[in-house]
Design a protein around this motif. Sequence first.
Motif, PDB file in Angstrom:
ATOM      1  N   GLY A   1      46.103  49.800  91.961  1.00  0.00           N
ATOM      2  CA  GLY A   1      47.401  49.307  91.889  1.00  0.00           C
ATOM      3  C   GLY A   1      48.714  49.710  91.540  1.00  0.00           C
ATOM      4  O   GLY A   1      49.915  49.409  92.047  1.00  0.00           O
ATOM      5  N   SER A   2      48.341  49.441  90.183  1.00  0.00           N
ATOM      6  CA  SER A   2      49.417  49.166  89.209  1.00  0.00           C
ATOM      7  C   SER A   2      49.967  50.751  89.618  1.00  0.00           C
ATOM      8  O   SER A   2      49.600  51.624  89.762  1.00  0.00           O
ATOM      9  N   VAL A   3      52.049  50.690  89.557  1.00  0.00           N
ATOM     10  CA  VAL A   3      52.494  51.998  89.810  1.00  0.00           C
ATOM     11  C   VAL A   3      53.070  52.199  88.189  1.00  0.00           C
ATOM     12  O   VAL A   3      53.866  50.727  88.121  1.00  0.00           O
ATOM     13  N   TYR A   4      53.094  53.536  88.144  1.00  0.00           N
ATOM     14  CA  TYR A   4      54.041  53.178  85.897  1.00  0.00           C
ATOM     15  C   TYR A   4      54.897  54.471  86.352  1.00  0.00           C
ATOM     16  O   TYR A   4      54.290  55.499  86.981  1.00  0.00           O
ATOM     17  N   GLY A   5      56.148  54.751  86.418  1.00  0.00           N
ATOM     18  CA  GLY A   5      56.465  55.868  85.883  1.00  0.00           C
ATOM     19  C   GLY A   5      57.762  56.094  84.130  1.00  0.00           C
ATOM     20  O   GLY A   5      57.612  54.562  84.090  1.00  0.00           O
ATOM     21  N   THR A   6      58.058  57.042  84.451  1.00  0.00           N
ATOM     22  CA  THR A   6      58.742  57.983  82.771  1.00  0.00           C
ATOM     23  C   THR A   6      59.847  58.148  83.706  1.00  0.00           C
ATOM     24  O   THR A   6      60.030  58.940  84.544  1.00  0.00           O
ATOM     25  N   THR A   7      61.293  58.069  83.061  1.00  0.00           N
ATOM     26  CA  THR A   7      62.588  58.688  82.858  1.00  0.00           C
ATOM     27  C   THR A   7      62.165  59.937  82.303  1.00  0.00           C
ATOM     28  O   THR A   7      61.677  60.027  81.246  1.00  0.00           O
ATOM     29  N   THR A   8      63.813  60.051  82.623  1.00  0.00           N
ATOM     30  CA  THR A   8      63.271  61.670  81.774  1.00  0.00           C
ATOM     31  C   THR A   8      64.424  61.802  80.429  1.00  0.00           C
ATOM     32  O   THR A   8      63.793  62.443  79.652  1.00  0.00           O
ATOM     33  N   THR A   9      64.161  60.059  80.172  1.00  0.00           N
ATOM     34  CA  THR A   9      64.448  59.642  78.572  1.00  0.00           C
ATOM     35  C   THR A   9      63.972  59.223  78.208  1.00  0.00           C
ATOM     36  O   THR A   9      63.568  58.648  76.958  1.00  0.00           O
ATOM     37  N   GLY A  10      62.725  58.785  78.952  1.00  0.00           N
ATOM     38  CA  GLY A  10      61.175  58.749  78.506  1.00  0.00           C
ATOM     39  C   GLY A  10      60.946  56.741  78.725  1.00  0.00           C
ATOM     40  O   GLY A  10      60.364  56.149  78.049  1.00  0.00           O
ATOM     41  N   GLY A  11      62.229  56.541  79.301  1.00  0.00           N
ATOM     42  CA  GLY A  11      61.872  54.792  79.262  1.00  0.00           C
ATOM     43  C   GLY A  11      60.552  54.753  80.214  1.00  0.00           C
ATOM     44  O   GLY A  11      60.485  55.445  81.181  1.00  0.00           O
ATOM     45  N   ILE A  12      60.076  53.824  80.651  1.00  0.00           N
ATOM     46  CA  ILE A  12      58.927  53.129  80.786  1.00  0.00           C
ATOM     47  C   ILE A  12      59.040  52.705  81.901  1.00  0.00           C
ATOM     48  O   ILE A  12      60.097  51.178  82.005  1.00  0.00           O
TER      49      ILE A  12
END
Length: 886
Positions: A327-338
């Motif tokens: 259930g861990s949810v991760y994403g990345t931004t358009t600049t590569g940030g996590i």
Amino acid sequence: MTRTAAPLAGCAPLAGWAPWTRWGALLATLVLTLWTTPVLRAQLAQDTWREVTPPAGSARLVAAGGRTQAGAAVVGAIDRNGVVYRRDTVSGAWQSVGSNMARLAIDAAANFWAIDNQGILQRLEGSAWRGVGVGAVALASTPSGSIVVATNAGSLAEYDPAQSRWTPLAGSGVQVAVDTRGLVWAVNANGGIARRLGDAWIGVPGRARDIAADALGNVVIADPEGRVFEWSENELRWNEIAGATRTQSLALAAGQIWRTDTDGKLHARGIRYSGPPVATLPVDPALRTRNLTGTPDSAIIPDLSPPDFVLVASATTLADLSIGYDGSVYGTTTTGGILRWSNAQRRFNSFPGTLAKIEINEAGLPLGVNGSRALLRHDGAAWRKLAAQHDLVNVSNAGNAIALAVSAQGDLYRLDVRGESLTAARLAGNVEQVAAAPDGGFWYRNTAGLLFQCDKAAQCERRSLATADLAVGPGGTLFAVDTSGNLHRFRPIAGGVNGGNFEILRRASSSASAARVAVGPNDRPWIIEKNGNVLAARLFERDESNDLALARASESTANVTQPEITANTGSGVLAFSFLPVDVPTAAGAFGDIGAGLNDVTVGLDDQIIVTGFDPANFTPCATRTSGWKGRNWIYSPAQRRFVHLDYLKRVQMQVAIAARSLTNGNAPPALAGAPSVPALYTITRACERYYNNEYHANTFNNLTADFYDKGGLDFGQSLDRTSAVTANTRDLTTVLDMDITLDNWVLTIFPQRKINFIGIGPNDPLNPAGPFPNRADQKFARIGAGATRDVIWATSFENDVYEYVRATDRYEKRNVLDADKAQDIGVGKDGSVFIVDLSGRLKKWDAAQKTFVYAGLSGVTRVAVTSKGKPVAANFPASQRVFIAQ
């Protein structure tokens, strides 16, 4: 015991048992009857196989050891997600005791031992796992309480927990077992079986996929077809135990035999029936493996009800999204940030690191690709960079330390990510995105947006949907975003890959259009809309108490994930374009040497020379008439091809560098299309001795016949430049190297126990001590020299990079990061320094930033540099290709 009448098929003794004789000679006169010494042995109970309720509904591997006061074996199992369980011998209930594990063993004292997905051997101490060694792939307990492991290098070792000490064992294998006498049994990669007596390995008939032994003298195997056989010491053969099919793993203890099959079912023989099936006990959050919690078994049950999406984040510019089985949810931004989602705070929080593509593994930890197309993995304590042989653009976690990855060239690979250096198997081409399925299959989207479904054998069928993004959940459900922004779900019909259909779950509109999809427990999706909003079909409740600690611990290694600075011209354009040129492996009447190219050098006047010899038939002490296998080539810039140096006949050179002759001689012989070479400096081998030689123009003219063998090569015309050094033959192709300066100093590394630089100057005799520090702790493998003797770079045996600093008369380490460890180094006469790192990436030294920056080329092993600072790289011996910077 009930047995079939016939023994295991194919019981002829094994021939050519090289793996077992590597460490000790196989005693030809020793026969298997030596093993008939009487041994106290208890027969396995005479009953039938019973099906036992497995943990979490499915067991991938079973282990047994010790015994309870009632005489029953202590049993453990690993489920499909790597969660470890202990079975209660009274109630039959399973209790989780850890996660993220690949192999399991239980010793005579009922202690649990395991190998995690990174190859670390761990011991369960109370409720915590403690690592005791790295690089293990299989394990077995001994009657004395020690643990024998097979390593990822194929060797064997034993760990004594009483003394916390490792001891190497003679032999090799990929599966191990230890019998009641402490004798090691091993299975090799081909399924061959052997056991050891002293330093000799005795081949045993048959083939096995798994092997187990207990303290009562029983030894059993599962053959490649999944049948189970027991070893008969009296008959010296394997006898089948009836009723077992499709066996995947085996365990023995207290006269009981346990096995799992390929369907994940658990079976036992010789146990008392424990009553009706019981449920798996809840996972205890306090029982973790390296701070990782197990995957709940309920996560794999698909919820196929229509999703009701709820906005969870607005105006969050996410470029990618991934959800783990926990259930861990991760994403990345358009600049590569996590970013990591918090249910408690209802927001995305920053997580240390930078990634271009993110994926969450079965333990809830991120795996991804950074801006330099390198593969990164978080191991629960820190970020680690993995040494992939390809530039990667997409990755998908496939479970059990396996990942699917797409290269920049569109090739799809299956990667084993247990170690720092990856092994890869190519599955398909023209791929843009991949999503692994829990059954071992996968889905992929090609560069035209076409969708394909594949089984675990990589047999693929096209599906009728043009896609822009896809994801597969823990239960195997595929979700896809089509090119119009509609969200689809695929429902397979009977036969899985043989059919199915798509249903639209959410239609695109002018105000709501899907761009990305991710799938979590129970196959419930989240989406990113084109306007940046993040919507969830369900929030996945989970223990977030360790999230902040994990983020803080990751801060110190966040820079590992950052894209490497790329060498450029200042305008953002790569400084180099590379001309690929293949070196021929055959020349005239000399025959083909295959993939035996050894090294590439750039000498004076920027002459590029390649050396090689036939590795399959290379015998260093052979005579000329036995057929020397050396080949040497020089590059012709005018023709853009390599020309064979046939006047060197078959000399087996390790390295050869073009130079200026220090002695008087005639003009070099004419050679069609080849540049003129006044002299060559080489490292050559003759039997057990290595030579540093000069070949000058006069020598070339006299080489009208092959060289002679006189217990060593005859270099009569150039003995003034010859030095012989006794060498260790194991260092044949790994430590010899040399380079030359503009003022004709030759710097050489010989494979002595203490490696030193040796300088040969125009007015100086050979000086074995060299004009450089002669320290026993500085042992170098590769060398690069600049314009003068003061410009020296070298790599150590540990692949660290050093620069010689004249002011301090010392070698100073220049690779701050392990990612900049080097397998080769080259230095130009302008002072430019290039390395090839351990993942095959070409990098250039940036003196201003004190770091190595990516030079735009990967998949190479060798590098040299021209006088103008342009690299020449090669992928030897795997290929014949040389890359020449333009």
